[in-house]
Design an enzyme around this catalytic site. Sequence first.
Site, PDB file in Angstrom:
ATOM      1  N   HIS A 177      16.095  14.644  47.470  1.00  0.00           N
ATOM      2  CA  HIS A 177      15.007  15.071  48.356  1.00  0.00           C
ATOM      3  C   HIS A 177      14.017  13.923  48.458  1.00  0.00           C
ATOM      4  CE1 HIS A 177      11.821  17.279  50.245  1.00  0.00           C
ATOM      5  NE2 HIS A 177      11.085  17.385  49.160  1.00  0.00           N
ATOM      6  N   ASP A 227      29.598   8.060  62.551  1.00  0.00           N
ATOM      7  CA  ASP A 227      30.399   7.573  61.423  1.00  0.00           C
ATOM      8  C   ASP A 227      30.186   8.400  60.157  1.00  0.00           C
ATOM      9  OD1 ASP A 227      31.735   5.491  62.679  1.00  0.00           O
ATOM     10  OD2 ASP A 227      30.237   3.984  62.143  1.00  0.00           O
ATOM     11  N   HIS A 282       8.720  20.003  56.737  1.00  0.00           N
ATOM     12  CA  HIS A 282       8.757  19.547  55.356  1.00  0.00           C
ATOM     13  C   HIS A 282       9.355  18.143  55.302  1.00  0.00           C
ATOM     14  CE1 HIS A 282       9.890  20.753  50.920  1.00  0.00           C
ATOM     15  NE2 HIS A 282       9.271  19.586  51.001  1.00  0.00           N
ATOM     16  N   TYR A 304      39.972   4.063  58.314  1.00  0.00           N
ATOM     17  CA  TYR A 304      38.900   3.082  58.049  1.00  0.00           C
ATOM     18  C   TYR A 304      38.935   2.652  56.584  1.00  0.00           C
ATOM     19  CZ  TYR A 304      34.225   1.141  57.377  1.00  0.00           C
ATOM     20  OH  TYR A 304      33.183   0.322  57.051  1.00  0.00           O
TER      21      TYR A 304
END
Length: 230
Positions: free
Chosen positions: A95, A120, A169, A227
Amino acid sequence: MSYTELKREVYEANMELQHRNLVIYTFGNVSQIDRDKGVVAIKPSGVSYETMKPEDIVVVDLENNIVEGSMRPSSDTKTHVHLYRSFDNIGGVTHTHSTYATAWAQAKQSIPCLGTTHADYVHGAITCTRDLTDEQVNGDYELETGIQITDAYKARDPMAAPMVIVAGHAPFTWGKDAAQSVYHAALLEEIARMAYLTRTLDPNAAPLQQAILDKHYLRKHGKDAYYGQN
């Protein structure tokens, strides 16, 4: 994994937030779960990154009780624990109040997929949650924040979009462990900055066409991904 090892990994992930300029002062927190032991290690509340040590990391159980540590855990602990309870495949949560991602949260707008950089890493828009009600804010606020996030994922795979912005927030991100959740926090901030600049240049910039979005996401994350190196 021992508590000492778990706390060290969480400490290092928290310090990476500062290294990546995603936090200042005491902003933000990172946690990691040990599902075998049923515990979560998380940054202590209100402790600056400059003074924090590995032994300061707090370990709690899935009922939010302190198992090890002399400090109070992050005030966001209940949010983290709710995410671990709800999303079985995640092992770390981050966070932050990083600038651009938080600006989108304060504007209460989801971040549309405007280009392949976004595609991506996230399959679709980065969701902005609904507002909490006054009753939820005045109730068990941190738990309700977790519910606010998981409500936004009732019809979505959390691993296909490992980042969310909470209305009014700030962002939360997650991953297989604490380190990957921080990686996703850094990606989110860059994606949010690019989207802001794009919409500044062209307020009517359209989302990326679905075929290109799918191609870029699936070539990295799909069952036939090609990839990178095997």
